[in-house]
Write an enzyme that holds these catalytic residues in place. Structure first.
Site, PDB file in Angstrom:
ATOM      1  N   LYS A   1       0.845  -1.202   0.000  1.00 31.79           N
ATOM      2  CA  LYS A   1       0.000   0.000   0.000  1.00 31.79           C
ATOM      3  C   LYS A   1       0.885   1.258   0.000  1.00 31.79           C
ATOM      4  O   LYS A   1       0.620   2.214  -0.729  1.00 31.79           O
ATOM      5  CB  LYS A   1      -0.942  -0.021   1.219  1.00 31.79           C
ATOM      6  CG  LYS A   1      -2.043  -1.073   1.085  1.00 31.79           C
ATOM      7  CD  LYS A   1      -2.850  -1.296   2.364  1.00 31.79           C
ATOM      8  CE  LYS A   1      -3.912  -2.365   2.151  1.00 31.79           C
ATOM      9  NZ  LYS A   1      -4.683  -2.708   3.373  1.00 31.79           N
TER      10      LYS A   1
ATOM     11  N   GLN B   1      -4.497  -1.606   9.809  1.00 25.88           N
ATOM     12  CA  GLN B   1      -4.459  -2.870   9.072  1.00 25.88           C
ATOM     13  C   GLN B   1      -5.022  -3.981   9.952  1.00 25.88           C
ATOM     14  O   GLN B   1      -4.642  -4.125  11.116  1.00 25.88           O
ATOM     15  CB  GLN B   1      -3.005  -3.179   8.643  1.00 25.88           C
ATOM     16  CG  GLN B   1      -2.853  -4.455   7.831  1.00 25.88           C
ATOM     17  CD  GLN B   1      -3.493  -4.372   6.438  1.00 25.88           C
ATOM     18  OE1 GLN B   1      -3.628  -3.299   5.860  1.00 25.88           O
ATOM     19  NE2 GLN B   1      -3.894  -5.511   5.908  1.00 25.88           N
TER      20      GLN B   1
ATOM     21  N   ASP C   1     -10.514   3.343   4.439  1.00 24.84           N
ATOM     22  CA  ASP C   1     -11.045   1.980   4.332  1.00 24.84           C
ATOM     23  C   ASP C   1     -12.556   1.976   4.072  1.00 24.84           C
ATOM     24  O   ASP C   1     -13.119   0.971   3.652  1.00 24.84           O
ATOM     25  CB  ASP C   1     -10.823   1.235   5.657  1.00 24.84           C
ATOM     26  CG  ASP C   1      -9.681   0.233   5.590  1.00 24.84           C
ATOM     27  OD1 ASP C   1      -9.361  -0.233   4.487  1.00 24.84           O
ATOM     28  OD2 ASP C   1      -9.135  -0.088   6.659  1.00 24.84           O
TER      29      ASP C   1
END
Ligand code: GUN
Length: 286
Positions: free
Chosen positions: A52, A96, A119
């Site tokens: 990412k 995460q 997210d």
């Protein structure tokens, strides 16, 4: 012949757009900045977060991985996430998953400013998805966005199609059902308690699997017309440790119209969507 729905051409095409958007933001004095919060050192999570970060750097955004100790206590974790989210120079952040077991009851999306929730896990963003106003500039959950992006890119519009999703998770199944519904698909969500799953999959135009079982969807689940489109959201390892999806890929080739591979299918698009959300968040902050 089955069309292989690879993500690479779509990612390359979108990278150009991300790069010029990022340059425009920089010319207005805003360098998009993302913070990735990683607790502990789970191998898969370390790889995902590095990917990412690398991706953000490809189009000119800043991205920092903040690695918290695996033994961090609940209060310190909550305080750390809130502090990062409240930092004015940060446009996007996320935790995460999975979290270590002593923190796994926490909903990290709830700790993050919904305007920075790249997210798309915060209740505000889920609520906007639920409402489905096409003019709303909310942050959309990444994997669902990647699935829809793949289908659109390869010219399989979802409007009017019968779509069966297998899996009802908060990250994939449920938000994906809403996103497809907002795009005028007829959606059926199947799950572990669904009776006669094959009856559902056989009448689907598009099947999307997000169950996390290596090669579970075999040719028995398809009908005979060869026109079904299959999307694999699973990232699994088989008994030999080989990376594979939920679809029995090799045996499905030739029996369906199109199929996403693993790796190289939906996975990279989740990262692309995260990047798109970061730029959306940075733009919204102007
Ligand atoms: N772990 C696996 N998938 C995801 C995701 O989409 N977001 C976060 N934050 N963690 C994940």
């Amino acid at each position: 012949m089955t069309i292989e729905l690879r993500s690479a051409p779509l990612v390359e095409q979108e990278l150009e757009k991300l790069t010029s958007k990022c340059e425009l933001l920089k010319s207005k004095g805003v360098t998009p900045s993302m913070k990735v919060i990683l607790v502990g050192q789970i191998k898969a999570s370390v790889i995902y977060t590095k990917n990412k970060k690398k991706f953000c750097e490809r189009f000119g955004a800043d991205c920092e991985i903040i690695n918290l100790d695996e033994s961090i206590n609940e209060q310190d974790f909550v305080d750390a996430v809130k502090k990062i989210s409240e930092n004015k120079s940060v446009h996007g952040c996320f935790v995460q998953l999975p979290l270590p077991s002593h923190l796994s009851h926490i909903d990290p999306g709830a700790l993050i400013d919904p305007n920075k929730d790249v997210d798309g896990f915060h209740e505000h963003n889920i609520g906007e998805l639920f409402k489905g106003d096409p003019k709303s500039k909310f942050l959309m959950p990444c994997t669902p966005q990647g699935v829809l992006g793949t289908l659109n890119y390869y010219n399989f519009p979802v409007e009017g199609k019968n779509i069966v999703i297998i899996g009802r998770s908060l990250i994939v199944g449920k938000p994906l059902a809403l996103l497809l519904l907002n795009n005028n698909a007829t959606v059926t969500v199947c799950h572990s308690r669904t009776t006669d799953l094959k009856e559902h999959t056989k009448r689907a135009d598009i099947i999307i699997s997000a169950v996390g079982k290596p090669r579970f969807l075999t040719a028995d689940y398809l009908n005979e017309n060869g026109k079904q489109v299959l999307v694999d959201v699973g990232i699994n390892h088989d008994e030999n440790g080989k990376l594979c999806g939920d679809l029995d890929y090799e045996n499905l080739l030739g029996r369906c119209q199109a199929i996403t591979p693993v790796p190289g299918g939906v996975g990279p698009l989740t990262i692309l969507s995260l990047a798109q959300n970061l730029l959306q968040a940075a733009e919204n902050s102007l």
